[in-house]
Design an enzyme around this catalytic site. Structure first.
Site, short mmCIF file in Angstrom:
data_model
loop_
_atom_site.label_atom_id
_atom_site.label_comp_id
_atom_site.label_asym_id
_atom_site.label_seq_id
_atom_site.Cartn_x
_atom_site.Cartn_y
_atom_site.Cartn_z
N ARG A 48 36.98 58.67 26.27
CA ARG A 48 37.82 59.85 25.99
C ARG A 48 37.77 60.20 24.52
O ARG A 48 37.71 61.34 24.13
CB ARG A 48 39.26 59.55 26.41
CG ARG A 48 39.67 60.37 27.59
CD ARG A 48 41.14 60.34 27.80
NE ARG A 48 41.70 59.01 27.49
CZ ARG A 48 42.57 58.38 28.25
NH1 ARG A 48 42.99 58.94 29.33
NH2 ARG A 48 43.04 57.21 27.91
N LYS A 206 43.91 44.07 46.10
CA LYS A 206 42.86 43.06 46.24
C LYS A 206 42.82 42.52 47.68
O LYS A 206 41.75 42.26 48.22
CB LYS A 206 43.10 41.94 45.22
CG LYS A 206 42.91 42.45 43.78
CD LYS A 206 43.48 41.49 42.75
CE LYS A 206 43.29 42.02 41.34
NZ LYS A 206 44.04 41.27 40.33
N1 HSE Z 1 47.02 42.18 35.84
C1 HSE Z 1 46.01 41.59 36.64
C2 HSE Z 1 46.40 40.11 36.81
C3 HSE Z 1 44.67 41.72 35.99
O1 HSE Z 1 47.43 39.70 36.27
O2 HSE Z 1 45.71 39.39 37.49
C4 HSE Z 1 43.52 41.62 36.91
O3 HSE Z 1 43.57 42.50 37.98
#
Ligand code: HSE
Length: 439
Positions: A48, A206
Site C-alpha cells: 500500500r 483453521k
Molecule cells: N494469532 C495467531 C495465533 C497467528 O495466535 O496463532 C497465526 O494464525
C-alpha cells in the site's frame, strides 16, 4: 554451473511474513534454484505504501503499489496481504491469468475456498496454502499428499498460539487471562484484534480448512461450532490440573456417523480438558500442534511454531519451491479434493464426554437425584468426586462440590443433561462444564 530458466514470482504484501519471504528469496536464490530446478525471480512486491518501515531492508526498486500490473507478468503470485479484500480479487485475477497462487490467508480460504479452488481448476493452476494453518508446521501437504492414501478419522489441533500461550500461563504461572493476554499482545502473538484469537474465530477458520482437506468435503466456516477461552476461569484451570488434565483450546475435526448411521463430518473449536499424558498436553507457550488419527498410519503429531514472520515464511518458501517445480515439469495443478462430499453434521451429533462440576446441597438423596438426571438423558457416569461440605450456619444448609466425569455420549444428550441439572432443586449451581478430549 547449471543455467536455470526463471520463474517469475510476484509478492503481494510485505508485512512480517512477506518481508521475510522476500529476504529469503533474495539471499538464498542459488540454493532455491537448485532445489526447484528453476530460478525464483522476485519481480516485485506490491504494497500500500512503498515508503513504510519494514522488518527487513529490501531493494526499493522492487516495491510498487500497482498489484494488478505486477500480477500480469508473474508465473507465481504469493498473497500475504490477509483479509478478504483486496486479497480475493487479486488472487482470482492471478489464477485467471494462469499463475499459481500461494497464500497464507486462512480467513479467505475458510470463507471463499471453493470459489478460489474452482477458479484454479478451470485454468489448471494450483492454489498452495501451507502457511494458512499452524504457521511453520507442515500439515497441509501431509494431509493433501502424504496421507492421501489413508482414511483420517480425527484431526485435533492446538492451532492458535495466542490462546495456548494464555492458557499455559494460567496453568503454569497462575496468571489471570487478562494479564496473560496483555503479555501475548506485547510479544506480537495476538491478531490485531485479539477477539479473533480469544473467541476462537482464528482457530475456527483453521478448523474449516483442516476438516475440508482431511475429509475430502467442503466444510464451510459457518458449520464450525466455536467457543473461545474468555469463559475459562482460574478455578477451572487449577481444578483441571488437580484432576490430571490441562485446559487447551482445541480445533477438532472428525468423521462421525449421524443418528441414522450415515457418515458425516463435524468440526468444532472449544476449550477442553486434555489428559496430562496426551501429547497435546505437552504443547506449551505459543507453540501449535496438530494430532492426526488415521486408520492405517495410526496417531501422528505435527508440532512447531504456529506463527512468526520467518517461521511462516518457511512454509511459503516450501510452497514456492513446489510451485516452481510444477512450472518446470508442466501439467495441471492439484485440484481441491472434495469428492467425498460428506454431510456436515451439527455439534449435537458429536460424541464426547463432559466433566461437570456442581455446587449441591449436602443432604441425603442429592447424589441419587443427580445420578437420576444423568440416567434420564442416557448419560453414563464414569467418575464422581465429592469434596467436603461447607457449613453455611444460619445462611442455609451445608453444601458440597460434586465433580462428575461422564462416559462418551451424544453432545445433544450431554447439553440436555446440563440444562436439567441447572434447573434441579438440589443443585445450587453448575459451576463448570468442560468437554474431555483425548482420553
Ligand atoms: N494469532 C495467531 C495465533 C497467528 O495466535 O496463532 C497465526 O494464525
Amino acid at each position: 554451473m547449471i543455467e536455470y530458466r526463471n520463474v517469475r514470482v510476484a509478492l503481494l504484501g510485505a508485512g512480517s511474513v512477506g518481508s521475510q519471504v522476500a529476504r529469503l528469496l533474495l539471499e538464498q536464490a542459488a540454493e532455491l534454484a537448485g532445489r526447484a530446478g528453476a530460478g525464483l525471480e522476485l519481480v516485485g512486491i506490491a504494497v500500500r505504501d512503498v515508503d513504510a518501515e519494514r522488518d527487513v531492508d529490501l531493494p526499493k526498486e522492487l516495491f510498487t503499489t500497482d498489484a494488478e500490473s505486477l500480477i500480469l507478468g508473474a508465473d507465481i503470485v504469493v498473497e500475504l496481504i490477509g483479509g478478504i479484500e483486496p486479497a480475493k480479487t487479486l488472487i482470482l485475477q492471478a489464477l485467471s491469468s494462469g499463475a499459481d497462487v500461494i497464500t497464507g490467508n486462512k480467513a479467505l480460504l475458510a470463507s471463499h475456498g471453493p470459489e478460489l479452488f474452482e477458479a484454479a481448476e478451470q485454468v489448471g493452476a494450483q492454489l498452495y496454502y501451507e502457511a494458512a494453518v499452524a504457521g511453520a508446521i507442515p500439515i497441509i501437504r501431509p494431509l493433501r499428499e502424504s496421507l492421501a492414501g489413508d482414511t483420517i478419522v480425527r484431526v485435533m489441533g492446538i492451532v492458535n498460539g495466542t490462546t495456548n500461550f494464555i492458557l499455559d500461563r494460567m496453568d503454569t504461572l497462575g496468571e489471570s487471562l487478562d494479564d496473560a493476554l496483555a503479555i501475548a499482545t506485547d510479544l506480537g502473538y495476538a491478531e490485531a484484534d485479539p477477539t479473533a484469537d480469544i473467541e476462537g474465530y482464528d482457530a475456527a477458520q483453521k478448523a474449516a480448512i483442516l476438516a475440508s482437506l482431511a475429509f475430502h468435503t467442503s466444510v464451510p466456516l459457518v458449520a464450525v461450532h466455536r467457543e473461545g477461552i474468555t469463559g475459562v476461569s482460574h478455578e477451572q484451570v487449577e481444578a483441571a490440573r488437580k484432576a490430571g488434565y490441562v485446559v487447551k483450546l482445541l480445533a477438532i475435526c472428525e468423521r462421525i456417523s449421524d443418528d441414522d448411521g450415515k457418515l458425516g463430518v463435524a468440526a468444532r473449536v472449544h476449550p477442553a480438558l486434555v489428559p496430562l499424558g496426551h501429547p497435546l498436553a505437552a504443547v506449551h507457550g505459543a507453540k501449535n500442534a496438530v494430532f492426526v488419527e488415521a486408520e492405517a498410519a495410526g496417531d501422528l503429531m505435527f508440532y512447531g511454531a504456529g506463527a512468526g514472520g520467518v517461521e511462516t515464511a518457511s512454509a511459503v518458501l516450501g510452497d514456492l519451491v513446489s510451485a516452481a517445480r510444477r512450472h518446470v515439469i508442466g501439467g495441471p495443478g492439484l485440484a481441491e479434493s472434495n469428492h467425498a462430499d460428506l454431510r456436515v453434521l451439527p455439534l449435537g451429533s458429536v460424541s464426547t464426554s463432559y466433566q461437570i462440576t456442581l455446587d449441591v446441597a449436602d443432604q441425603p438423596g442429592v447424589l441419587a437425584t443427580v445420578a437420576g438426571i444423568l440416567a434420564q438423558h442416557g448419560v453414563s457416569v464414569e467418575t464422581v468426586q465429592q469434596t467436603a461440605g461447607v457449613t453455611r450456619g444460619d445462611e442455609g444448609p451445608a453444601t458440597a462440590t460434586l465433580i462428575i466425569g461422564t462416559h462418551r455420549a451424544r453432545e445433544s444428550s450431554l447439553a440436555a443433561t446440563v440444562d436439567a441439572l441447572t434447573n434441579a432443586a438440589v443443585v445450587n449451581s453448575v459451576t463448570s462444564v468442560l468437554r474431555i478430549e483425548g482420553a
